[in-house]
Design a protein around this motif. Structure first.
Motif, PDB file in Angstrom:
ATOM      1  N   PRO A 120       0.794  -1.236   0.000  1.00  0.00           N
ATOM      2  CA  PRO A 120       0.000   0.000   0.000  1.00  0.00           C
ATOM      3  C   PRO A 120       0.825   1.284   0.000  1.00  0.00           C
ATOM      4  O   PRO A 120       0.248   2.372  -0.056  1.00  0.00           O
ATOM      5  N   HIS A 121       2.139   1.163   0.049  1.00  0.00           N
ATOM      6  CA  HIS A 121       2.967   2.359   0.201  1.00  0.00           C
ATOM      7  C   HIS A 121       3.373   2.981  -1.137  1.00  0.00           C
ATOM      8  O   HIS A 121       3.668   4.176  -1.193  1.00  0.00           O
ATOM      9  N   PHE A 122       3.388   2.185  -2.201  1.00  0.00           N
ATOM     10  CA  PHE A 122       3.838   2.675  -3.501  1.00  0.00           C
ATOM     11  C   PHE A 122       2.881   2.207  -4.593  1.00  0.00           C
ATOM     12  O   PHE A 122       2.121   1.259  -4.405  1.00  0.00           O
ATOM     13  N   GLY A 123       2.940   2.861  -5.723  1.00  0.00           N
ATOM     14  CA  GLY A 123       2.127   2.433  -6.855  1.00  0.00           C
ATOM     15  C   GLY A 123       1.967   3.534  -7.871  1.00  0.00           C
ATOM     16  O   GLY A 123       2.161   4.720  -7.577  1.00  0.00           O
ATOM     17  N   PRO A 124       1.616   3.181  -9.108  1.00  0.00           N
ATOM     18  CA  PRO A 124       1.505   4.184 -10.182  1.00  0.00           C
ATOM     19  C   PRO A 124       0.455   5.257  -9.918  1.00  0.00           C
ATOM     20  O   PRO A 124       0.659   6.416 -10.277  1.00  0.00           O
ATOM     21  N   LEU A 125      -0.654   4.893  -9.273  1.00  0.00           N
ATOM     22  CA  LEU A 125      -1.692   5.887  -9.006  1.00  0.00           C
ATOM     23  C   LEU A 125      -1.282   6.856  -7.900  1.00  0.00           C
ATOM     24  O   LEU A 125      -1.902   7.906  -7.737  1.00  0.00           O
ATOM     25  N   LYS A 126      -0.243   6.510  -7.157  1.00  0.00           N
ATOM     26  CA  LYS A 126       0.280   7.388  -6.118  1.00  0.00           C
ATOM     27  C   LYS A 126       1.397   8.295  -6.641  1.00  0.00           C
ATOM     28  O   LYS A 126       1.860   9.190  -5.929  1.00  0.00           O
ATOM     29  N   SER A 127       1.834   8.052  -7.869  1.00  0.00           N
ATOM     30  CA  SER A 127       2.980   8.789  -8.417  1.00  0.00           C
ATOM     31  C   SER A 127       2.675   9.479  -9.738  1.00  0.00           C
ATOM     32  O   SER A 127       3.549   9.618 -10.588  1.00  0.00           O
ATOM     33  N   GLY A 128       1.424   9.881  -9.915  1.00  0.00           N
ATOM     34  CA  GLY A 128       1.106  10.752 -11.039  1.00  0.00           C
ATOM     35  C   GLY A 128       0.285  10.155 -12.152  1.00  0.00           C
ATOM     36  O   GLY A 128      -0.257  10.887 -12.981  1.00  0.00           O
ATOM     37  N   TYR A 129       0.183   8.835 -12.212  1.00  0.00           N
ATOM     38  CA  TYR A 129      -0.655   8.230 -13.254  1.00  0.00           C
ATOM     39  C   TYR A 129      -2.109   8.198 -12.794  1.00  0.00           C
ATOM     40  O   TYR A 129      -2.411   7.798 -11.667  1.00  0.00           O
ATOM     41  N   GLN A 130      -2.992   8.594 -13.672  1.00  0.00           N
ATOM     42  CA  GLN A 130      -4.425   8.586 -13.354  1.00  0.00           C
ATOM     43  C   GLN A 130      -5.086   7.275 -13.748  1.00  0.00           C
ATOM     44  O   GLN A 130      -6.175   6.957 -13.266  1.00  0.00           O
ATOM     45  N   GLU A 131      -4.442   6.530 -14.632  1.00  0.00           N
ATOM     46  CA  GLU A 131      -4.930   5.221 -15.040  1.00  0.00           C
ATOM     47  C   GLU A 131      -3.768   4.244 -15.025  1.00  0.00           C
ATOM     48  O   GLU A 131      -2.629   4.611 -15.337  1.00  0.00           O
ATOM     49  N   PHE A 132      -4.053   2.998 -14.674  1.00  0.00           N
ATOM     50  CA  PHE A 132      -3.027   1.963 -14.671  1.00  0.00           C
ATOM     51  C   PHE A 132      -3.638   0.627 -15.032  1.00  0.00           C
ATOM     52  O   PHE A 132      -4.669   0.233 -14.499  1.00  0.00           O
ATOM     53  N   PHE A 133      -2.968  -0.057 -15.953  1.00  0.00           N
ATOM     54  CA  PHE A 133      -3.317  -1.440 -16.286  1.00  0.00           C
ATOM     55  C   PHE A 133      -2.019  -2.175 -16.554  1.00  0.00           C
ATOM     56  O   PHE A 133      -1.277  -1.814 -17.463  1.00  0.00           O
ATOM     57  N   GLY A 134      -1.734  -3.181 -15.740  1.00  0.00           N
ATOM     58  CA  GLY A 134      -0.513  -3.929 -15.955  1.00  0.00           C
ATOM     59  C   GLY A 134      -0.036  -4.615 -14.701  1.00  0.00           C
ATOM     60  O   GLY A 134      -0.717  -4.622 -13.670  1.00  0.00           O
ATOM     61  N   PRO A 135       1.172  -5.196 -14.740  1.00  0.00           N
ATOM     62  CA  PRO A 135       1.755  -5.830 -13.555  1.00  0.00           C
ATOM     63  C   PRO A 135       2.545  -4.835 -12.721  1.00  0.00           C
ATOM     64  O   PRO A 135       3.128  -3.886 -13.243  1.00  0.00           O
ATOM     65  N   LEU A 136       2.572  -5.063 -11.423  1.00  0.00           N
ATOM     66  CA  LEU A 136       3.335  -4.199 -10.528  1.00  0.00           C
ATOM     67  C   LEU A 136       4.789  -4.644 -10.417  1.00  0.00           C
ATOM     68  O   LEU A 136       5.668  -3.844 -10.112  1.00  0.00           O
ATOM     69  N   SER A 137       5.045  -5.922 -10.645  1.00  0.00           N
ATOM     70  CA  SER A 137       6.388  -6.464 -10.458  1.00  0.00           C
ATOM     71  C   SER A 137       7.148  -6.466 -11.779  1.00  0.00           C
ATOM     72  O   SER A 137       6.824  -5.717 -12.697  1.00  0.00           O
ATOM     73  N   GLY A 138       8.144  -7.343 -11.873  1.00  0.00           N
ATOM     74  CA  GLY A 138       8.956  -7.429 -13.080  1.00  0.00           C
ATOM     75  C   GLY A 138       8.328  -8.361 -14.094  1.00  0.00           C
ATOM     76  O   GLY A 138       7.219  -8.160 -14.556  1.00  0.00           O
ATOM     77  N   GLY A 139       9.027  -9.435 -14.413  1.00  0.00           N
ATOM     78  CA  GLY A 139       8.488 -10.373 -15.378  1.00  0.00           C
ATOM     79  C   GLY A 139       7.309 -11.154 -14.814  1.00  0.00           C
ATOM     80  O   GLY A 139       7.302 -11.535 -13.639  1.00  0.00           O
ATOM     81  N   VAL A 140       6.310 -11.378 -15.654  1.00  0.00           N
ATOM     82  CA  VAL A 140       5.168 -12.217 -15.284  1.00  0.00           C
ATOM     83  C   VAL A 140       4.867 -13.153 -16.444  1.00  0.00           C
ATOM     84  O   VAL A 140       5.238 -12.886 -17.589  1.00  0.00           O
ATOM     85  N   ASP A 141       4.199 -14.253 -16.120  1.00  0.00           N
ATOM     86  CA  ASP A 141       3.785 -15.165 -17.182  1.00  0.00           C
ATOM     87  C   ASP A 141       2.824 -14.441 -18.125  1.00  0.00           C
ATOM     88  O   ASP A 141       1.948 -13.691 -17.676  1.00  0.00           O
ATOM     89  N   TYR A 142       2.958 -14.693 -19.408  1.00  0.00           N
ATOM     90  CA  TYR A 142       2.179 -13.955 -20.400  1.00  0.00           C
ATOM     91  C   TYR A 142       0.727 -14.414 -20.497  1.00  0.00           C
ATOM     92  O   TYR A 142      -0.087 -13.752 -21.134  1.00  0.00           O
ATOM     93  N   PHE A 143       0.383 -15.524 -19.833  1.00  0.00           N
ATOM     94  CA  PHE A 143      -0.981 -16.037 -19.903  1.00  0.00           C
ATOM     95  C   PHE A 143      -1.690 -16.042 -18.548  1.00  0.00           C
ATOM     96  O   PHE A 143      -2.856 -15.667 -18.466  1.00  0.00           O
ATOM     97  N   ASN A 144      -0.999 -16.464 -17.481  1.00  0.00           N
ATOM     98  CA  ASN A 144      -1.677 -16.483 -16.177  1.00  0.00           C
ATOM     99  C   ASN A 144      -1.216 -15.355 -15.263  1.00  0.00           C
ATOM    100  O   ASN A 144      -1.709 -15.221 -14.148  1.00  0.00           O
ATOM    101  N   TYR A 145      -0.224 -14.549 -15.728  1.00  0.00           N
ATOM    102  CA  TYR A 145       0.204 -13.301 -15.067  1.00  0.00           C
ATOM    103  C   TYR A 145       0.834 -13.529 -13.692  1.00  0.00           C
ATOM    104  O   TYR A 145       0.856 -12.609 -12.870  1.00  0.00           O
ATOM    105  N   THR A 146       1.340 -14.726 -13.412  1.00  0.00           N
ATOM    106  CA  THR A 146       2.018 -14.954 -12.145  1.00  0.00           C
ATOM    107  C   THR A 146       3.425 -14.362 -12.181  1.00  0.00           C
ATOM    108  O   THR A 146       4.092 -14.357 -13.208  1.00  0.00           O
TER     109      THR A 146
END
Length: 437
Positions: A120-146
């Motif tokens: 809860p301390h960091f994130g794109p909506l806390k740093s100037g982006y009004q919309e966000f769609f995507g992963p918060l971490s680095g690499g994720v699986d391209y189908f199940n997003y783990t």
């Protein structure tokens, strides 16, 4: 010259090698849309990332400052083990490119990889982006997003997202929709940060491979050169759709589109003619593809050999928008707007890098590069030896000493990298043979 405030689309690939595009020397036809974008705009032959690893470059991009100024940008990749961490991330109070543009009336959106700290301390909506769609971490699986610790990581704002199919296509779809839905009178910043061609090695045809690895996204028993190239091609197809959406919307003329990579390539990438890869301060780890297109300001078919870094795009876009940086957070990057009018413009500044990993230091001053790695020092004339094979340290001892001192003076002005922030290789040396240096 147009007086309308420009729009910005910043497209960031992940772990893309310098020679992975047709316009930069690819050995296969994988990037027709990016090649056309380069032909219609400005191709940088000396584009650099701020770091040879993911998160630090992204800190530099969003702040326009040396990433070392922030604890969270020391150098570590922000894996899932940092979930809930209060320290490692981009502080919401720090001004950013999206926050400054938002406050000036721009609509801002991040579509794709964040990798700058977890809620809860960091994130794109806390740093100037009004919309966000995507992963918060680095690499994720391209189908199940783990992610790397097996947790599902795809978000719609701060809410877990539903299934959207192959991730590269999902990001392209959302970017196109953002452009289509924008009111014509409002300028916008769209950050489109693909995870491609970062591992796991999956194309849109590889759902079975996703099931096989079962969440082991840093798998070392998959992928191929053909798969890697296909991942680039499918990203390029999405970029073509984004460029077409700008045309259909009637805003292409007044939109600055930038494409680059967060660091040099690894494993299946092509970094030719450079030595080294992701994690290295050799040219192969930090020299990246870099393209800018802005029909209103950039002549087609332009090429520039002026070195440019990731952090330069924050001051460039702020100046183009007529927005002042925050006075309490002076920028370290420079505006590249003069290059758009004169690709030969060159401010002849020094570029610096550092990494605890392998005890690396690097400084580029004109054509000369100072490099320290594994307890050894090197001096290269990049004008004659881009491959960094001919060490001039013994032939130029005074230049070596002067550049070493310049690097030390620069490093002394910045906070040290905490020992616990040391980056580690994603793959062990026993799994992936490293290139000899």
């Amino acid at each position: 010259m147009t007086t309308k405030r420009p729009n910005f689309v910043f497209i960031l690939a992940d772990d893309l090698g310098c020679a992975d595009l047709g316009c930069t020397g690819a050995r296969a036809p994988v990037s027709p849309h990016l090649d056309r974008m380069a032909a219609e705009g400005l191709l940088f032959t000396h584009g650099y990332s701020n770091s040879p690893v993911c998160s630090p470059t992204r800190f530099a991009l969003i702040t326009g400052r040396w990433q070392y100024r922030l604890r969270g940008a020391a150098e570590e990749p922000m894996t899932g083990r940092y979930r809930g961490d209060k320290i490692v991330g981009l502080p919401p109070e720090h001004p950013t490119l999206p926050s400054l543009l938002r406050d000036a009336g721009y609509r801002t959106a991040l579509v794709g990889k964040w990798h700058l700290g977890y809620p809860p301390h960091f994130g794109p909506l806390k740093s100037g982006y009004q919309e966000f769609f995507g992963p918060l971490s680095g690499g994720v699986d391209y189908f199940n997003y783990t992610d790397s610790i097996g947790k599902r990581d795809l978000w719609e704002g701060e809410t877990p997202a539903e299934d959207h199919g192959y991730l590269t296509d999902a990001l392209s779809d959302r970017a196109v929709r953002f452009i289509e839905d924008m009111p014509e009178e409002q300028p916008f910043l769209l950050s489109l940060h693909y995870t491609a061609p970062h591992w796991p090695w999956e194309t849109r045809e590889d759902h079975a491979e996703s099931q096989r690895i079962g969440g082991r996204i840093n798998h070392v028993d998959g992928g191929s050169l053909a798969t890697y190239r296909r991942m680039i091609q499918q990203m390029d197809e999405g970029i073509g759709r984004v460029l077409a959406a700008l045309e259909a919307k009637g805003v292409a003329e007044d939109t600055l589109v930038v494409f680059t990579s967060d660091n040099g390539g690894e494993r299946f990438s092509d970094n030719w003619p450079f030595v080294g890869q992701k994690m290295d301060l050799l040219e192969g780890g930090i020299r990246v593809p870099l393209i800018a297109r802005w029909p209103a300001r950039i002549a087609p078919g332009s090429t520039s050999a002026t070195p440019a870094m990731t952090m330069d795009w924050c001051p460039t876009m702020l100046e183009a928008a007529g927005v002042a940086p925050h006075p309490e957070y002076p920028l370290d990057g420079i505006s590249l707007l003069p290059l758009f009018a004169d690709p030969a413009w060159n401010p002849r500044r020094r570029l610096y890098w550092r990494m605890l990993h392998r005890q690396q230091a690097a400084l580029r001053d004109g054509a000369w590069k100072y490099l320290a790695m594994d307890g050894h020092e090197y001096l290269f004339d990049l004008a004659l030896d881009e491959r960094e094979r001919a060490n001039q340290a013994r032939r130029e001892p005074e230049r070596l000493a002067a550049m070493r001192q310049a690097w030390q003076d620069w490093a002394a002005q910045l906070p040290p990298i905490p020992a616990e922030a040391r980056a580690t290789l994603v793959f062990g040396d026993a799994d992936i043979p490293r290139a000899s240096h």
